[in-house]
Design an enzyme around this catalytic site. Structure first.
Site, PDB file in Angstrom:
ATOM      1  N   CYS A 130       0.840  -1.202   0.000  1.00 55.28           N
ATOM      2  CA  CYS A 130       0.000   0.000   0.000  1.00 55.28           C
ATOM      3  C   CYS A 130       0.873   1.248   0.000  1.00 55.28           C
ATOM      4  CB  CYS A 130      -0.928  -0.004   1.205  1.00 55.28           C
ATOM      5  SG  CYS A 130      -2.011   1.446   1.257  1.00 55.28           S
ATOM      6  N   CYS A 133      -0.587   4.148   2.111  1.00 55.81           N
ATOM      7  CA  CYS A 133      -0.425   4.031   3.563  1.00 55.81           C
ATOM      8  C   CYS A 133       1.045   4.204   3.978  1.00 55.81           C
ATOM      9  CB  CYS A 133      -0.870   2.663   4.069  1.00 55.81           C
ATOM     10  SG  CYS A 133      -2.255   1.969   3.223  1.00 55.81           S
ATOM     11  N   ASP A 134       1.944   3.536   3.284  1.00 54.89           N
ATOM     12  CA  ASP A 134       3.328   3.453   3.749  1.00 54.89           C
ATOM     13  C   ASP A 134       4.304   4.373   3.017  1.00 54.89           C
ATOM     14  OD1 ASP A 134       2.519   1.566   5.571  1.00 54.89           O
ATOM     15  OD2 ASP A 134       2.911  -0.120   4.236  1.00 54.89           O
TER      16      ASP A 134
END
Ligand code: NDP
Length: 299
Positions: A130, A133-134
């Site tokens: 992701c 997200c990261d």
């Protein structure tokens, strides 16, 4: 046989939000998950794109779970689900038959894995599925994105907001992504495309340090801080494969705009359904609509 108004299969953001809406409409609700609550949120360290929440995904899971439990929703984690009869609305959970008026399927999907050495070991230690997200954790670092579809190319572009250098590795010599996305990649000076390149192994210590690749039959090490495989996703729909017309060609559940499936009183929400965007925000929106639909149906 135990009876509920609604059984929700899956306790990720979609399932939990569906439970929030059914419970607020006084429907007796059971959420069942073969794993822990949180679904795919448990694979990420932080979530930065959910309105009003920017931070720990664990906190988000705790808040969502508490909210539905406070409303009386029952949650069975780590359940053994041996059979799901969508037509008769009977689910076999931990050896017990449970009956309901409606079923909401929120079983999610999983990223297709490369299946190479080091992938599992370094998951959340540099291997991520992701970018949204990261990505922020890779500020000024070097990362490798793997894949040749829209996801890989779009996420490679996105990662250049943070990473100093993004290698985009594809196993063939041409992408399958839309031309417009390919043009974006070509214009981006921080992306270096490596065709005919196959990842072989991920190495490191407490985090990713190297990606070993085979490029045009030559094996070499690339020094990277992160590896982002975007090689497709696999829906968790194995148990529904015998329901005629229920799944699309890629195995996702077909839904209409009310999230109804081909089986009456069965809804599908979140990543498991055929949709264009698979994020926490879209999963929760789906859960709300399906919960509301169940409330109308159970009036
Ligand atoms: P795709 O199936 O489109 O692409 C997967 C890519 O991964 C392919 O290039 C494939 O290579 C490669 N691949 C598959 N397995 C391996 C492996 N084991 N090792 C190395 N490479 C591998 O998946 P996406 O997730 O990119 O997209 C899924 C769907 O969602 C598509 O229909 C896509 O168009 C759509 N989508 C649309 C977006 C948009 O419209 N904005 C954004 C994101 C996705 P090969 O090409 O050789 O098969």
């Amino acid at each position: 046989m135990k009876n509920y108004d609604v059984i929700i299969l899956g306790a990720g953001p979609a399932g939990l939000t569906a439970g929030l809406y059914t419970a607020r409409n006084n429907l007796k609700t059971l959420i069942v998950d073969t794993n822990s609550v949180g679904g795919k949120l448990n694979s990420y360290i932080s979530i930065e794109n959910f309105p009003s929440h920017s931070g720990s995904s664990e906190d988000l899971v705790s808040k969502m779970t508490k909210q539905v439990e406070d409303l009386g929703v029952e949650i069975e984690e780590f359940a053994e689900v041996t059979d799901v009869d969508l037509y008769n609305k009977v689910v076999e959970v931990n050896g017990n038959s449970i009956n309901s008026n409606s079923i909401i399927v929120a079983t999610g999907s999983q990223p297709r894995k490369l299946g190479i050495e080091g992938e599992e070991e370094f998951s959340s230690k540099g291997v991520s599925y992701c970018a949204t997200c990261d990505g922020p954790m890779f500020k000024d670092k070097t990362v490798a994105v793997i894949g040749g579809g829209n996801s890989a190319l779009e996420e490679a572009c996105f990662l250049t907001k943070f990473a100093r250098k993004v290698y985009l590795l594809h196993r063939r010599d041409e992408f399958r992504a839309d031309q417009i996305v390919q043009d974006e990649v070509r214009k981006n000076i921080n992306i270096e495309v490596l065709f005919n390149t196959v990842p072989v192994r991920i190495e490191g210590d407490d985090k990713v340090r190297r990606l070993i690749v085979n490029q045009n039959d030559i094996t070499r090490a690339m020094f990277v801080d992160g590896v982002f495989p975007f090689i497709g996703i696999v829906p968790n729909t194995e148990m529904f494969k015998d329901y005629k017309g229920f799944l699309d060609g890629a195995g996702f559940i077909r839904t209409n705009s009310f999230l109804e499936t081909s089986v009456p009183n069965v809804y599908a929400v979140g990543d498991v359904r055929n949709t264009a965007l698979r994020q926490v925000i879209t999963a929760t929106a789906d859960g709300a609509l399906a919960g509301y639909m169940c409330a109308l149906e159970n009036k």
